[in-house]
Structures are given as C-alpha cells and as structure tokens.
Write an enzyme that holds these catalytic residues in place. Structure first.
Site, PDB file in Angstrom:
ATOM      1  CG  ASN A 157      -1.857  -1.323   1.048  1.00 37.32           C
ATOM      2  OD1 ASN A 157      -2.307  -1.655   0.222  1.00 37.32           O
ATOM      3  ND2 ASN A 157      -2.282  -1.491   2.318  1.00 37.32           N
ATOM      4  CG  HIS A 194       4.462  -2.401   5.764  1.00 41.51           C
ATOM      5  ND1 HIS A 194       4.358  -1.045   5.525  1.00 41.51           N
ATOM      6  CD2 HIS A 194       2.881  -3.191   5.697  1.00 41.51           C
ATOM      7  CE1 HIS A 194       2.933  -0.777   5.871  1.00 41.51           C
ATOM      8  NE2 HIS A 194       2.136  -1.911   5.867  1.00 41.51           N
TER       9      HIS A 194
END
Length: 125
Positions: free
Chosen positions: A91, A104
């Site tokens: 994201n 991440h």
C-alpha cells in the site's frame, strides 16, 4: 507513527523488540511477522529494518537491492506457508490504505492449494 520520522513506527519498535510480534523470518536487513489483524489464512508483514523508506516507491528508487531482498523473503515465506501461491501487496499512501509509513509488504495466501482468496482479502490492509 508519524511519517516525519520524529517517532519510531510500530515496525521499528517491533524490530527493536519493544513490541512483541510473532516473527516468522529475519535476515540482516529484513524482518517478517504475523499480521495482528489477518485478512487471509496466511497474512505476514514483511518489512525492512531500515526505516528511511516510507513506501515501495521510495525503496525502489533508493535501494532496489533491498527491495529485491524484501521480495525474496516474501517468496520464501510463501513457499513455506502457501505452497508458493500468494498475493504480495504494497500500500502506498494513506488513500491507498497505508497506515504505517515504513515500507512493508503483505504476504497473503492460504496453506491449502484448494482455498482461494476472496476480494475481501484486499480491503484495509
């Protein structure tokens, strides 16, 4: 968890062992742990130990070798936990659902090859 870097992110605190997490893989530069709110039967967060990269675009531009390491660890986890079939989701930005501004990825999958992931596994990661 500010994006300004003034406070360490929750991931930095996990890396420092200040916050407990179920760590499933770790290298010199990468750490992976179970997501505390899983969206799939297998849901592992894979992140760098270097907090300077806020998202995958920053990481790809600043250290593509580290991005390759992150993806390799994600692939290893998927091989062990999902028979190699998985989603790898990054994201980028708050509007896209990023809540921790420490790069991440989410490894999402199922331990059995007959189970498939529904579209709901993509919501609110």
């Amino acid at each position: 968890m500010s994006s300004s870097g003034a406070e360490p992110s929750i991931f930095s605190r996990i890396i420092a062992r200040e916050i407990p997490a179920t760590i499933v893989a770790e290298t010199e530069n990468i750490i992976a742990f179970l997501d505390i709110a899983p969206k799939a039967p297998v849901h592992v967060v894979v992140t760098t130990k270097d907090p300077q990269y806020h998202n995958v675009v920053d990481l790809a531009a600043g250290n593509p070798a580290l991005l390759a390491q992150l993806v390799a660890v994600a692939e290893q986890i998927a091989a062990e936990r999902t028979n190699g079939q998985f989603r790898l989701v990054f994201n980028t930005g708050a509007a896209a659902g990023q809540t921790v501004f420490h790069v991440h990825a989410h490894v999402l999958g199922s331990p059995t090859p007959t189970d498939t992931l529904g579209e709901d596994s993509l919501g609110a990661l």
